[in-house]
Write a protein that holds these residues in place. Structure first.
Motif, PDB file in Angstrom:
ATOM      1  N   ARG A   1      -5.467   1.686  10.297  1.00 53.01           N
ATOM      2  CA  ARG A   1      -6.593   2.365   9.664  1.00 53.01           C
ATOM      3  C   ARG A   1      -6.191   3.711   9.079  1.00 53.01           C
ATOM      4  N   TYR A   2      -5.371   4.457   9.813  1.00 51.04           N
ATOM      5  CA  TYR A   2      -5.047   5.799   9.327  1.00 51.04           C
ATOM      6  C   TYR A   2      -4.128   5.762   8.103  1.00 51.04           C
TER       7      TYR A   2
ATOM      8  N   TYR B   1      -2.475   8.765  16.880  1.00 49.48           N
ATOM      9  CA  TYR B   1      -2.825   7.364  16.616  1.00 49.48           C
ATOM     10  C   TYR B   1      -1.607   6.499  16.926  1.00 49.48           C
TER      11      TYR B   1
ATOM     12  N   TRP C   1     -14.281  -9.504   6.983  1.00 56.68           N
ATOM     13  CA  TRP C   1     -14.475  -9.106   8.380  1.00 56.68           C
ATOM     14  C   TRP C   1     -15.965  -9.048   8.660  1.00 56.68           C
TER      15      TRP C   1
ATOM     16  N   ARG D   1      -9.941   2.614  -4.266  1.00 58.07           N
ATOM     17  CA  ARG D   1      -8.681   1.879  -4.173  1.00 58.07           C
ATOM     18  C   ARG D   1      -8.634   0.739  -5.178  1.00 58.07           C
TER      19      ARG D   1
ATOM     20  N   ARG E   1      -7.151 -11.358   9.286  1.00 60.61           N
ATOM     21  CA  ARG E   1      -8.405 -11.614   8.592  1.00 60.61           C
ATOM     22  C   ARG E   1      -8.231 -12.766   7.609  1.00 60.61           C
ATOM     23  N   PRO E   2      -9.212 -13.686   7.557  1.00 59.69           N
ATOM     24  CA  PRO E   2      -9.160 -14.711   6.520  1.00 59.69           C
ATOM     25  C   PRO E   2      -9.357 -14.069   5.150  1.00 59.69           C
TER      26      PRO E   2
ATOM     27  N   GLU F   1      -5.064   1.461  15.083  1.00 62.88           N
ATOM     28  CA  GLU F   1      -5.362   2.824  14.631  1.00 62.88           C
ATOM     29  C   GLU F   1      -4.440   3.238  13.496  1.00 62.88           C
TER      30      GLU F   1
ATOM     31  N   HIS G   1     -11.796  15.518  14.271  1.00 65.21           N
ATOM     32  CA  HIS G   1     -10.903  16.679  14.292  1.00 65.21           C
ATOM     33  C   HIS G   1     -11.701  17.980  14.312  1.00 65.21           C
TER      34      HIS G   1
ATOM     35  N   ASP H   1      -1.980   3.168  18.598  1.00 64.59           N
ATOM     36  CA  ASP H   1      -2.326   1.756  18.598  1.00 64.59           C
ATOM     37  C   ASP H   1      -2.072   1.192  17.189  1.00 64.59           C
TER      38      ASP H   1
ATOM     39  N   TRP I   1     -13.773   5.423   6.975  1.00 61.58           N
ATOM     40  CA  TRP I   1     -12.916   5.872   8.076  1.00 61.58           C
ATOM     41  C   TRP I   1     -12.641   7.368   8.092  1.00 61.58           C
TER      42      TRP I   1
ATOM     43  N   TRP J   1     -12.444  10.519  11.225  1.00 61.03           N
ATOM     44  CA  TRP J   1     -11.342  11.440  11.528  1.00 61.03           C
ATOM     45  C   TRP J   1     -11.769  12.875  11.241  1.00 61.03           C
TER      46      TRP J   1
ATOM     47  N   ARG K   1     -16.615  -0.733   9.882  1.00 66.08           N
ATOM     48  CA  ARG K   1     -16.789  -2.084   9.325  1.00 66.08           C
ATOM     49  C   ARG K   1     -17.804  -2.149   8.200  1.00 66.08           C
TER      50      ARG K   1
ATOM     51  N   GLU L   1     -10.486  -2.076  -5.027  1.00 63.55           N
ATOM     52  CA  GLU L   1     -10.951  -3.348  -4.479  1.00 63.55           C
ATOM     53  C   GLU L   1     -12.451  -3.510  -4.694  1.00 63.55           C
TER      54      GLU L   1
ATOM     55  N   TYR M   1     -10.959   2.328  20.023  1.00 64.49           N
ATOM     56  CA  TYR M   1     -10.371   3.374  19.184  1.00 64.49           C
ATOM     57  C   TYR M   1     -11.346   3.731  18.059  1.00 64.49           C
ATOM     58  N   LEU M   2     -11.097   4.847  17.381  1.00 56.80           N
ATOM     59  CA  LEU M   2     -11.973   5.272  16.287  1.00 56.80           C
ATOM     60  C   LEU M   2     -12.006   4.189  15.204  1.00 56.80           C
ATOM     61  N   ALA M   3     -13.201   3.919  14.687  1.00 58.55           N
ATOM     62  CA  ALA M   3     -13.423   2.960  13.593  1.00 58.55           C
ATOM     63  C   ALA M   3     -13.403   1.510  14.062  1.00 58.55           C
TER      64      ALA M   3
ATOM     65  N   GLU N   1       0.813  -1.214   0.000  1.00 58.23           N
ATOM     66  CA  GLU N   1       0.000   0.000   0.000  1.00 58.23           C
ATOM     67  C   GLU N   1       0.851   1.271   0.000  1.00 58.23           C
TER      68      GLU N   1
END
Lengths: 106, 392
Positions: free
Chosen positions: A34-35, A26, B311, B261, A84-85, A31, B163, A28, B155, B159, B50, B263, B42-44, A11
């Motif tokens: 995701r970001y 962020y 997921w 993206r 994730r599968p 996090e 913010h 974690d 997502w 944010w 999801r 996908e 956490y966020l998301a 990516e």
């Protein structure tokens, strides 16, 4: 070190991207995933996770997970993000065939 | 340490964050405008992180069509206003009907949508194939298409709202689960809220915890009738852009779109499971194979496309399928905004806007009547939900 260090090759997530995410608060692994989007490509983090965790640690400094006296970069507890599968990218036709096989066994 | 609040929002998903942002930006109040958002993760982490990112204006009731027209407008301006890329792409939504009965339902809905000024059209299966040449359309009898629907990447909305809300003075505490809520002196004294990060008080609480809302209400001894329902999504490797609209199939609940993206992202209805009111987020092979089979039947050329990950997330389902929004009759000061059955993300921008205005003393939008929690109090005869155009 070269200016553009790519940590997640799927990516195109760079060291600077991770540092930016940490600077926004962020910290974690989930996090930062995701970001920045790291670990969401074909390898699903199998190649980059360790490097990214070290980059988060270096950028964040010792956090609640660090042992006493540990310097920046010393993460002692960091869990990988939820895996994730499927385990490896799998063709839709193969998965569709598995559905047919399951049905014919009944 | 968490500061005392005029309004505490429980849940930092898109609904809670959008609400906090709108409350903070409302010139009328509330009170001293101290707004605190708390979330256990956490966020998301929850359903806001999801979902499939669909934003559509095609619904069966006029109120929902109009709400979503307004929400679409907010989404279309979100990136510029919030200065964040939301990966929005408006390729339309294509609904495919495999039976005459389903086709007639679509026709009725299209009439409602046209009345609201939406340009949805009934089209023949061959016309659907012109939109999406990869479709095997022989199983379908009709379709409808609205070109102005679209998809977003969910997502960045979180944010962006977080913010912007923080800039307006909202404090957001993530990884801060609410473990107890007590009343402070009678029905008008507000609440005392306990978290691992400390206690704080709030004059009013808005519970925006989605499928986890019943757990929050239970802390006050209140029961909510909504139940979680596991839904799964899979995502493929990135492909060059080829799929313009979000494609959905009425009979199976299948939906699939191509993100910016590249996908393919989609899901499908699975048999109901006995979840005992527990949110379950595990992934199942049965979903992957059912989805793969349906997708390859729908677009045979996709057989060699690889699935990269899957997921799960919870739909938050009320007994009549409609959302639950408003003050709980038995718990003055405690408001809920939940029960959105898988479309809370796309509705959050507009619902939060009107709910915030009302909490600040403004007029009550029609949905505050239609979706009132009072309809579930003992003695109120059950009514069928108004909306029928659900996916998944």
């Amino acid at each position: 070190v070269a200016r553009k260090v790519i940590l997640c090759r799927c990516e195109d997530v760079t060291l600077a991207d991770v540092q930016h995410a940490v600077s926004l608060g962020y910290r974690d692994v989930e996090e930062v995933k995701r970001y920045t989007g790291f670990g969401t490509g074909p390898c699903q983090g199998k190649e980059c996770l360790r490097g990214i965790v070290e980059a988060i640690g270096a950028a964040a400094g010792p956090g609640p997970g660090a042992s006493p006296g540990a310097g920046p970069g010393a993460i002692t507890t960091a869990l990988p993000f939820t895996s994730r599968p499927p385990l490896v990218p799998t063709e839709l036709a193969v998965l569709a065939g598995a559905a047919r096989a399951a049905r014919s066994r009944k | 340490v968490i500061a005392d609040a005029d309004i505490a929002v429980v849940g930092a998903g898109v609904m809670g964050l959008a609400l906090a942002y709108n409350l903070a930006g409302d010139r009328r109040g509330p009170g001293g405008k101290r707004i605190v958002v708390v979330d256990g993760h956490y966020l998301a982490w929850g359903a806001s992180g999801r979902n499939g990112g669909g934003v559509r204006q095609q619904w069966s009731t006029e109120m929902n069509v109009r709400l979503m027209q307004e929400s679409m407008d907010i989404c279309a301006h979100f990136a510029k206003r919030m200065r964040i890329n939301v990966w929005m792409r408006r390729g339309g939504y294509l609904f495919l009907a495999g039976t005459q009965a389903a086709a007639r339902r679509l026709e009725r809905n299209v009439a409602v949508q046209n009345r609201c000024g939406l340009a949805t059209q009934m089209i023949a299966p061959e016309e659907a194939r012109e939109l999406v040449p990869e479709l095997a359309v022989d199983r379908f009898v009709a379709a409808c298409y609205n070109p102005t629907d679209g998809i977003v990447f969910p997502w960045p909305f979180l944010w962006g709202y977080a913010h912007a809300a923080a800039k307006l003075g909202v404090t957001i505490h993530t990884s801060t689960p609410v473990t107890a809520i007590e009343r402070r002196g009678g029905n008008t004294g507000g609440f005392r809220i306990t978290t691992p990060a400390g206690r704080f008080t709030a004059e009013r609480i808005v519970c925006a915890a989605g499928a986890w809302s019943p757990d929050v209400a239970r802390l006050l001894g209140a029961s909510l009738p909504n139940r979680p329902q596991r839904h799964e999504i899979l995502s493929t490797e990135a492909l060059k852009p080829f799929l313009k609209p979000m494609v959905t199939v009425s009979e199976t609940g299948l939906y699939v779109s191509q993100s910016l993206r590249g996908e393919l992202v989609g899901g499908i209805s699975m048999p109901a499971e006995d979840d005992h009111g527990q949110v379950r987020l595990g992934s199942r092979l049965a979903f992957t194979t059912a989805m793969a089979r349906a997708l390859v039947e729908l677009m045979p050329r996709l057989g060699h496309v690889k699935v990269v990950r899957q997921w799960a997330g919870p739909y938050d389902v009320s007994p009549d399928g409609d959302p639950i929004v408003g003050e709980l009759p038995d718990v003055p000061g405690f408001h809920v905004v939940c029960g959105f059955r898988g479309h809370g993300f796309m509705m959050a921008p507009v619902v939060a806007r009107h709910l915030a205005a009302h909490l600040c003393g403004g007029a009550a939008h029609e949905f505050l009547t239609t979706w009132s929690p009072a309809r579930f109090t003992t003695g109120t005869p059950p009514r069928p939900g108004g909306e029928t155009m659900f996916i998944g």
